[in-house]
Structure formats: structure tokens, C-alpha cells
Design an enzyme around this catalytic site. Structure first.
Site, mmCIF file in Angstrom:
data_model
loop_
_atom_site.group_PDB
_atom_site.id
_atom_site.type_symbol
_atom_site.label_atom_id
_atom_site.label_comp_id
_atom_site.label_asym_id
_atom_site.label_seq_id
_atom_site.Cartn_x
_atom_site.Cartn_y
_atom_site.Cartn_z
ATOM 1 N N TRP A 1 3.049 14.386 11.687
ATOM 2 C CA TRP A 1 4.163 14.022 12.558
ATOM 3 C C TRP A 1 3.748 14.058 14.031
ATOM 4 C CZ3 TRP A 1 7.856 17.891 9.631
ATOM 5 C CH2 TRP A 1 8.182 17.355 8.373
ATOM 6 N N ASN B 1 -0.054 4.791 12.189
ATOM 7 C CA ASN B 1 1.127 4.009 11.820
ATOM 8 C C ASN B 1 2.409 4.468 12.505
ATOM 9 O OD1 ASN B 1 2.638 2.070 10.084
ATOM 10 N ND2 ASN B 1 3.537 3.977 9.307
ATOM 11 N N HIS B 2 2.501 5.778 12.735
ATOM 12 C CA HIS B 2 3.800 6.281 13.210
ATOM 13 C C HIS B 2 3.661 7.552 14.031
ATOM 14 C CE1 HIS B 2 2.927 7.904 9.133
ATOM 15 N NE2 HIS B 2 3.127 9.045 9.757
ATOM 16 N N GLU C 1 4.694 -3.221 6.436
ATOM 17 C CA GLU C 1 3.991 -3.049 7.716
ATOM 18 C C GLU C 1 4.935 -2.825 8.889
ATOM 19 O OE1 GLU C 1 1.152 -6.226 8.415
ATOM 20 O OE2 GLU C 1 0.222 -5.917 6.443
ATOM 21 N N ASP D 1 7.827 3.643 13.828
ATOM 22 C CA ASP D 1 6.693 2.829 13.405
ATOM 23 C C ASP D 1 6.050 2.114 14.597
ATOM 24 O OD1 ASP D 1 5.563 1.933 10.682
ATOM 25 O OD2 ASP D 1 5.730 0.043 11.796
ATOM 26 N N ASP E 1 -4.799 7.171 7.459
ATOM 27 C CA ASP E 1 -3.523 7.416 6.783
ATOM 28 C C ASP E 1 -2.696 6.127 6.731
ATOM 29 O OD1 ASP E 1 -1.537 9.366 5.733
ATOM 30 O OD2 ASP E 1 -0.381 8.733 7.478
ATOM 31 N N LYS F 1 -1.848 0.837 4.297
ATOM 32 C CA LYS F 1 -1.146 -0.408 3.921
ATOM 33 C C LYS F 1 0.070 -0.691 4.795
ATOM 34 C CE LYS F 1 2.084 0.888 0.275
ATOM 35 N NZ LYS F 1 2.308 0.992 -1.184
ATOM 36 N N GLU G 1 -6.179 5.063 3.121
ATOM 37 C CA GLU G 1 -5.206 5.419 2.093
ATOM 38 C C GLU G 1 -4.273 4.232 1.858
ATOM 39 O OE1 GLU G 1 -1.230 8.010 1.230
ATOM 40 O OE2 GLU G 1 -1.675 7.094 3.148
ATOM 41 N N GLY H 1 -1.401 1.462 -7.230
ATOM 42 C CA GLY H 1 -2.236 1.466 -8.420
ATOM 43 C C GLY H 1 -2.836 0.091 -8.704
HETATM 44 C C1 ABC Z 1 8.517 15.041 3.746
HETATM 45 C C2 ABC Z 1 8.761 16.321 2.974
HETATM 46 C C3 ABC Z 1 8.899 16.043 1.496
HETATM 47 C C4 ABC Z 1 10.018 15.067 1.282
HETATM 48 C C5 ABC Z 1 9.740 13.793 2.091
HETATM 49 C C6 ABC Z 1 10.903 12.826 1.985
HETATM 50 O O1 ABC Z 1 9.544 14.132 3.472
HETATM 51 O O2 ABC Z 1 7.652 17.200 3.192
HETATM 52 O O3 ABC Z 1 9.169 17.257 0.819
HETATM 53 O O4 ABC Z 1 10.110 14.736 -0.089
HETATM 54 C C7 ABC Z 1 3.834 13.372 5.548
HETATM 55 C C8 ABC Z 1 3.910 14.787 5.025
HETATM 56 C C9 ABC Z 1 4.993 14.916 3.962
HETATM 57 C C10 ABC Z 1 6.320 14.378 4.460
HETATM 58 C C11 ABC Z 1 6.095 12.926 4.916
HETATM 59 C C12 ABC Z 1 7.367 12.252 5.414
HETATM 60 O O5 ABC Z 1 5.117 12.914 5.958
HETATM 61 O O6 ABC Z 1 2.653 15.123 4.463
HETATM 62 O O7 ABC Z 1 5.113 16.278 3.587
HETATM 63 O O8 ABC Z 1 7.271 14.445 3.409
HETATM 64 O O9 ABC Z 1 7.873 12.935 6.510
HETATM 65 C C13 ABC Z 1 0.605 9.535 3.592
HETATM 66 C C14 ABC Z 1 0.082 10.977 3.623
HETATM 67 C C15 ABC Z 1 1.265 11.918 3.503
HETATM 68 C C16 ABC Z 1 2.108 11.815 4.765
HETATM 69 C C17 ABC Z 1 2.337 10.428 5.155
HETATM 70 C C18 ABC Z 1 3.203 10.168 6.300
HETATM 71 C C19 ABC Z 1 1.641 9.374 4.602
HETATM 72 O O10 ABC Z 1 -0.903 11.168 2.679
HETATM 73 O O11 ABC Z 1 0.889 13.265 3.305
HETATM 74 O O12 ABC Z 1 3.362 12.514 4.525
HETATM 75 O O13 ABC Z 1 2.346 10.409 7.435
HETATM 76 C C20 ABC Z 1 3.993 6.339 0.709
HETATM 77 C C21 ABC Z 1 2.975 5.841 1.738
HETATM 78 C C22 ABC Z 1 1.747 6.738 1.803
HETATM 79 C C23 ABC Z 1 2.186 8.200 2.063
HETATM 80 C C24 ABC Z 1 3.094 8.584 0.896
HETATM 81 C C25 ABC Z 1 3.575 10.028 1.006
HETATM 82 O O14 ABC Z 1 4.245 7.728 0.894
HETATM 83 O O15 ABC Z 1 2.592 4.526 1.418
HETATM 84 O O16 ABC Z 1 0.939 6.302 2.875
HETATM 85 N N1 ABC Z 1 1.036 9.130 2.225
HETATM 86 C C26 ABC Z 1 4.918 4.133 -4.046
HETATM 87 C C27 ABC Z 1 4.695 3.294 -2.817
HETATM 88 C C28 ABC Z 1 3.778 4.036 -1.846
HETATM 89 C C29 ABC Z 1 4.383 5.379 -1.508
HETATM 90 C C30 ABC Z 1 4.564 6.167 -2.813
HETATM 91 C C31 ABC Z 1 5.144 7.550 -2.585
HETATM 92 O O17 ABC Z 1 5.409 5.428 -3.693
HETATM 93 O O18 ABC Z 1 4.129 2.060 -3.163
HETATM 94 O O19 ABC Z 1 3.621 3.293 -0.656
HETATM 95 O O20 ABC Z 1 3.495 6.091 -0.613
HETATM 96 O O21 ABC Z 1 6.395 7.445 -2.003
HETATM 97 C C32 ABC Z 1 1.983 3.640 -8.502
HETATM 98 C C33 ABC Z 1 2.350 2.402 -7.740
HETATM 99 C C34 ABC Z 1 2.528 2.787 -6.266
HETATM 100 C C35 ABC Z 1 3.585 3.866 -6.122
HETATM 101 C C36 ABC Z 1 3.161 5.056 -6.986
HETATM 102 C C37 ABC Z 1 4.179 6.213 -6.862
HETATM 103 O O22 ABC Z 1 2.993 4.651 -8.333
HETATM 104 O O23 ABC Z 1 1.327 1.427 -7.879
HETATM 105 O O24 ABC Z 1 2.880 1.653 -5.491
HETATM 106 O O25 ABC Z 1 3.657 4.282 -4.729
HETATM 107 O O26 ABC Z 1 1.860 3.319 -9.867
HETATM 108 CA CA CA Z 2 3.775 0.102 10.294
#
Ligand code: ABC
Ligand code: CA
Length: 475
Positions: A83, A118-119, A159, A172, A203, A206, A227, A231
Site C-alpha cells: 500500500w 500499479n497503484h 488495466e 490506479d 507486482d 497484468k 506476477e 492459470g
Molecule cells: C486485503 C486483505 C485481505 C482481503 C482483501 C480484500 O484486502 O489483507 O484479507 O481479503 C495486497 C495485500 C493484501 C490485500 C490487498 C488488497 O493488497 O498483500 O493482503 O488484501 O488491499 C498482488 C500481490 C498481493 C497484493 C496485491 C495488491 C497484488 O501479490 O499480495 O495484495 O498490491 C488479483 C491481482 C493480483 C494480486 C491478487 C491478490 O489479486 O491480479 O495481482 N496479487 C483471479 C483474478 C486475479 C486475482 C485473483 C485473486 O483472482 O484473475 O487477477 O488476482 O483475487 C485461476 C484463474 C485466475 C484467478 C484464480 C483465482 O484462479 O485463472 O484468473 O485469479 O484459475
Molecule cells: Ca492499472
């Protein structure tokens, strides 16, 4: 370092706040549900480098280093570092600039930093964002207009809209804006040079346009792995045209389908080998993982220790650059975010466990294979045998290849002998199984007799290839 240099590395991923404290405490409380900073720091990592290096890792991936939103949110504090609010200040919870430099020195410049472009992070709704709190992107026009990602197959939305939610919005960045692009370019150059950073994890790759990444990567001048959380191999591999490497999510899912229960079958994994090879520019540069801070720990899916050993072996010996997530070697079992972010110190950095020792043995095997034949790394893995619950893989040129066998049978499975052909070793070659240190000989029909037991994986190299290495007592 360059992609060529990174190809040979093996990465230990840790969350800076959760890996180690400077006071070397192994009892400091860290309740994952609270979302507090638990006191891990860059100095702490320096104190506990032995634990990592003794497992054979040659690089470390740390959390984002920049200043984050300071308030307590509904999800707790920004202990994970995603963040960001100010690019030009460090997150003081993790230490000072001197501490970060000291870490880089201690690692001999083998650190991979996590980069978020990204953000930014904001404690509240989109309407309440005070852009003047951000630096250097302090104008509304530096960001995309607010919208939410309601459809993940709409790339423009992925995006251009915002991640986060009404409790913590992730404004964003308008990465098409020339000011934003130029600032990011000069920032990354400075960061890499100030702290001798050697590789970066991009991070939310996409969620940012590809043109931005080409330019950003060129400015960074070092290895990057992105990242792209999907899948879909075709979608993910496309990104390898703009960054050196990508986290191998398209492998992660078939790997879980095979190994996260004793009912798993190897078919999706066998298919993934060919699909990935034809879709990606270079599979040997992808980063392979079976756990991370966003996913449910392997042990939250199955407690079976033999399956955990199989998944670790597959991660380390697959094509590409392996990543083990801190705590995986201790069989941590947290389910998803935030449960999967346990403090490593609470396991007391024990080196006694089976998983710790398997990680060490397999990193050692991989390091040996690439030292006797550097071409090992560019050799594409292929299946030489498979049944629904077993897959045997070969990687590397004869006679220095590694042949490894994985099974979803699970603990408590009885003994059996598999006869594996196409290992590439001629009749009478003496080989050693590197987990049990037992030797075997390729039989007169050209097949390797593989003694399976208790659902354990098997990993073979020839006696000649490990001679003089100290592996399995070969001096
Ligand atoms: C916070 C809280 C959580 C709460 C959430 C709503 O808010 O802590 O308890 O549930 C950071 C923090 C998190 C925080 C978030 C949001 O920010 O670490 O603790 O969560 O405030 C990266 C990092 C990740 C980070 C962020 C944001 C991005 O590794 O740690 O989180 O800076 C998306 C993004 C991906 C991101 C991920 C967490 O969310 O694309 O970059 N990770 C689908 C979507 C994906 C999506 C995924 C999960 O769901 O396509 O884009 O990822 O939501 C496959 C499919 C996929 C599918 C998966 C689940 O299944 O092919 O497409 O993914 O089969
Ligand atoms: Ca963006």
C-alpha cells in the site's frame, strides 16, 4: 544481474515483517489475524541468513521497501508493503537506508525487490482520497478515473480500473501519463543503484499496460519476473515478450491438481509441459513456486507429509528458477491471506525437520547439476513415464541429467518397484537416489529400477556426476 545469471539461482521468498527480528527473538507474538507489524526487519534478515543459505538458496525476495499508508485499516496495517504512498521514503518499520544497504552487502547483491507500480494505497473510499498525501504522484490526473474491475476478462478494465475495495482503495496509476512513466523510470534507476538491487518482482503485472513494462524494464536494467495472476498459459506467456520472466501460475494449478490430495492425477501436469513450452518464449526463465503470500499454504490443503515433499521436489527441479516461500520448509499451514503470513521465527529456525532437509538436499542437487553442466539449465524438462498417480521427469544432458519421480499416492503407501526407461543412462550405469542416498544400477533391459515407498519422491543422479561433491557422502 542478467536473465542468464538469474537462471541458475534459487530464491527464498520472505515477507520482511514476518521473517526475522533484529533482536533474534523466536517468541515475539505475531497473530496473523490482527494485521499488525510483527517486528521483522532488514537487520533481522541479516541475523538469520545462515538458515536460508544452509538450504542452498542463492537469492532472496523481500517485501516492497517503500513508505506505505500509515493508518490502521479494516485489514490492519500495511505490514506486507503493498500500500505504497511515497516512492522516495523507505518503510521505516523495516529499517533505515543503511540497513537496506547492509542487507544487500550481506547478500552479495543477490536481492530481489518487490516493485509496485500499479497503484498506491488509501485507507478509505475513492471519493475520500487526498492525493496530496502521495509522493511524487500527488495529482488526481496521475491516476485513472475510479472504476472497479467487475470483469477480469476485459483487459481494458483490468488495466484501467482500481483494485482494492471500499475499505482500502488502491488508486490506479495512470501509467500512460508521460510524467508517471518518466518518474517511475528515474525512480527505479535510483533504487537499483542506491541499494544494489539485483532483480525485481513486478507486482500486479497484468494490471499495467505492456508498453509501460518495456520501458520500465529497460530503465531498471536488471532481471525482472512479473506476477500475472492467471492459470491461462497463453495469456500469461504473452507477457514474456515485455519482461524476462513470469511467475509460473499456469504450472501452479496443474501441480496442485496432481499433488494436493491422494486422488490427484498427473495428466494436467503432463499436458502443461507442452502447452507452456509452445506458448512461452523461454520456460527456463519462468519462476516456479508452490506457495506464496496470496495462496493457501500447501499444508492447508493436505497434511500429508509425503505430498509436501513431492511438491517441494517438483518446485525445485522443474524448468526455471525455483522459489520457496518462507515457512513452507516448516510445513506451515495457514489458509490464504492473512493466515498464510505466519512469523517464521515461531518455528525457531529449526533445521531438524524433514522438509527443511529436503529443500537443502534438492537445492544442492540442482546446484551440482548446473555446476557439472551449465547447459542443464536450458534443457527442457520432459516426462519419460507417467501413470495417473506417477510422473517421471528427465532434465539435463547425459550423463549428468537429473531423473526425478513424483507420486500422489501419499504417506503409508506400501513398497513397489517402478521400471523406468528413457532415462538416458546406458545399461549398468550406477546412480544414486539423493533423498535416501541409496544406489541403483540401470538393468540389462535399459530400465532403472525405482524403489517407491511411503509415497515419497525419488531423485537420481549418476554416481559420477556427484563424485567429489560431498552429496550422499561422495568425497
Ligand atoms: C486485503 C486483505 C485481505 C482481503 C482483501 C480484500 O484486502 O489483507 O484479507 O481479503 C495486497 C495485500 C493484501 C490485500 C490487498 C488488497 O493488497 O498483500 O493482503 O488484501 O488491499 C498482488 C500481490 C498481493 C497484493 C496485491 C495488491 C497484488 O501479490 O499480495 O495484495 O498490491 C488479483 C491481482 C493480483 C494480486 C491478487 C491478490 O489479486 O491480479 O495481482 N496479487 C483471479 C483474478 C486475479 C486475482 C485473483 C485473486 O483472482 O484473475 O487477477 O488476482 O483475487 C485461476 C484463474 C485466475 C484467478 C484464480 C483465482 O484462479 O485463472 O484468473 O485469479 O484459475
Ligand atoms: Ca492499472
Amino acid at each position: 544481474a542478467t536473465p542468464e545469471q538469474w537462471r541458475s539461482r534459487s530464491i527464498y521468498q520472505l515477507l520482511t515483517d514476518r521473517y526475522a527480528r533484529a533482536d533474534r527473538s523466536t517468541t515475539a507474538a505475531c497473530n496473523v489475524a490482527d494485521g499488525n507489524y510483527c517486528g521483522g526487519s532488514w537487520r533481522g534478515i541479516i541475523e538469520q541468513l545462515d538458515y536460508i543459505q544452509n538450504m542452498g538458496f542463492t537469492a532472496i525476495w523481500i517485501s516492497p521497501v517503500t513508505y506505505n499508508l500509515p493508518e490502521r485499516t479494516k485489514f490492519g496495517y500495511a505490514y506486507h508493503g503493498y500500500w505504497q504512498q511515497d516512492l522516495y521514503r523507505l518503510n521505516s518499520n523495516f529499517g533505515t537506508a543503511d540497513d537496506l544497504k547492509a542487507l544487500s552487502v550481506a547478500l552479495h547483491d543477490r536481492d530481489m525487490a518487490n516493485i509496485v507500480v500499479n497503484h498506491n494505497g488509501w485507507n478509505g473510499t475513492a471519493e475520500s482520497v487526498d492525493y496530496s498525501r502521495f509522493h511524487p504522484f500527488d495529482q488526481k490526473e496521475h491516476f485513472h478515473d475510479y472504476c472497479t474491475i467487475s470483469n477480469y476478462s476485459d483487459q481494458a478494465m483490468v488495466e484501467g480500473c482500481w483494485l482494492g475495495d471500499v475499505d482500502v482503495e488502491l488508486p490506479d496509476l495512470n501509467t500512460e501519463h508521460p510524467f508517471v512513466l518518466n518518474e517511475y523510470r528515474s525512480w527505479i534507476k535510483q533504487l537499483v543503484s542506491n541499494y544494489s538491487i539485483d532483480g525485481i518482482r513486478l507486482d500486479t503485472a497484468k494490471h499495467v499496460g505492456r508498453d509501460f513494462w518495456s520501458s520500465f524494464q529497460e530503465a531498471a536494467g536488471i532481471f525482472s519476473t512479473g506476477e500475472v495472476l492467471s492459470g491461462n498459459p497463453v495469456y500469461v506467456c504473452e507477457y514474456q515478450n515485455t519482461m524476462h520472466s513470469i511467475l509460473n501460475y499456469p504450472l501452479y494449478y496443474p501441480m496442485m491438481l496432481f499433488l494436493n490430495s491422494t486422488k490427484g492425477t498427473s495428466t494436467p501436469l503432463v499436458k502443461a509441459i507442452d502447452i507452456l513450452r509452445s506458448a512461452c518464449k523461454d520456460v527456463t526463465l519462468l519462476t516456479t513456486f508452490s506457495e506464496n503470500h496470496d495462496l493457501p499454504r500447501f499444508a492447508s490443503q493436505t497434511q500429508d507429509l509425503s505430498l509436501a515433499k513431492n511438491v517441494i521436489a517438483l518446485t525445485i527441479l522443474w524448468d526455471g528458477i525455483p522459489i520457496i516461500y518462507a515457512g513452507q520448509e516448516q510445513h506451515y499451514a495457514g489458509y490464504g491471506d492473512p493466515g498464510n503470513r505466519e512469523a517464521t521465527w515461531l518455528a525457531k529456525y529449526s533445521r531438524e525437520g524433514d522438509l527443511y532437509n529436503i529443500v537443502a538436499a534438492l537445492n544442492q542437487a540442482r546446484n551440482r547439476a548446473l555446476s557439472v553442466d551449465p547447459a542443464y539449465l536450458a534443457y527442457n524438462i520432459h516426462a519419460i513415464y507417467n501413470s495417473s498417480e506417477v510422473i517421471a521427469l528427465r532434465k539435463g544432458h547425459a550423463p549428468n541429467q537429473i531423473v526425478s519421480i513424483y507420486t500422489s499416492a501419499g504417506m503409508g503407501t506400501g513398497s513397489s518397484i517402478l521400471h523406468i526407461g528413457e532415462t538416458g543412462w546406458p545399461v549398468d550405469t550406477e546412480v544414486v537416489e539423493l533423498i535416501t542416498c541409496q544406489s541403483a544400477i540401470v538393468s540389462s533391459d535399459g530400465k532403472l529400477p525405482v524403489a517407491m515407498k511411503d509415497g515419497l519422491p525419488r531423485v537420481y543422479m549418476s554416481s559420477n556426476a556427484i563424485g567429489g561433491s560431498g552429496i550422499c557422502g561422495m568425497n
